[in-house]
Design an enzyme around this catalytic site. Structure first.
Site, PDB file in Angstrom:
ATOM      1  CB  VAL A 108      -0.794   0.180   1.186  1.00 62.59           C
ATOM      2  CG1 VAL A 108      -2.033  -1.108   0.906  1.00 62.59           C
ATOM      3  CG2 VAL A 108      -0.198  -0.122   2.626  1.00 62.59           C
ATOM      4  CB  SER A 109       0.698   4.276  -1.632  1.00 69.65           C
ATOM      5  OG  SER A 109       0.426   3.667  -2.817  1.00 69.65           O
ATOM      6  CB  THR A 110      -0.625   6.072   2.852  1.00 69.98           C
ATOM      7  OG1 THR A 110      -1.819   5.712   2.937  1.00 69.98           O
ATOM      8  CG2 THR A 110      -0.425   7.255   1.716  1.00 69.98           C
ATOM      9  CD  GLN A 169      -3.337   3.291   0.657  1.00 64.85           C
ATOM     10  OE1 GLN A 169      -2.183   3.138   0.494  1.00 64.85           O
ATOM     11  NE2 GLN A 169      -4.203   3.507  -0.216  1.00 64.85           N
ATOM     12  CD  GLU A 171       4.953   6.479   5.251  1.00 63.12           C
ATOM     13  OE1 GLU A 171       5.181   7.720   4.994  1.00 63.12           O
ATOM     14  OE2 GLU A 171       5.064   5.749   6.089  1.00 63.12           O
TER      15      GLU A 171
END
Length: 161
Positions: free
Chosen positions: A9-11, A14, A41
């Site tokens: 996931v990007s952050t 999430q 992240e």
């Protein structure tokens, strides 16, 4: 079979569970031994967990790779196709759970090419919309970006009373 599960996931906000739980259940149904690799992240340029896993896969430390979707592995068509081709050539089996694609078949490899082309198209369209929106905001006189710090206000010894 010994496989690696990769989720990303990007952050930090999430949740990985939407990817992780179905992949673990899938591996257990298939009676595969698995090692879970989680990445949170990641940045546009660096994904250290993915890069480490990719190199381990190339060294054949795992027989296969299980991912939720191809876009969780790579951010560009070029990167995705190159990585998947290298893994295929090394005999690593790749499974995409959501897309229900097994890269060990001719049809699976053809579908990867089509999916990656559409994913790149989607990224390009989003980028075009973003740039158009920024240009429109600038044309209306909107100042963009983070405000500059005022050196007088950032002085820690400043006391208003």
């Amino acid at each position: 079979m010994n496989v690696a599960i990769y989720v990303r996931v990007s952050t930090q906000e999430q949740n990985l569970d939407n990817q992780k739980l179905p992949l673990i259940q899938y591996c257990e149904r298939m009676k595969w031994c698995y090692t879970l690799f989680e990445e949170k992240e990641s940045t546009r340029k660096t994904r250290p967990v993915q890069w480490d896993l990719y190199n381990r896969l190339l060294r054949k430390e795992f027989d296969g790779l299980v991912i939720f979707r191809f876009d969780r592995w790579a951010r560009s068509t070029k990167e995705l196709v190159e990585h998947m081709e290298n893994l295929y050539n090394k005999g690593v089996q790749v499974y995409s759970y959501s897309e229900n694609i097994d890269l060990n078949s001719s049809m699976g490899r053809a579908m990867l090419t089509i999916i990656s082309a559409f994913a790149q198209l989607e990224r390009d369209i989003i980028r075009e919309r973003t740039l158009a929106g920024l240009a429109r905001a600038r044309a209306r006189g909107k100042k963009l970006g983070r405000p500059r710090k005022n050196p007088r206000l950032s002085n820690k010894s400043f006391h208003p009373f």
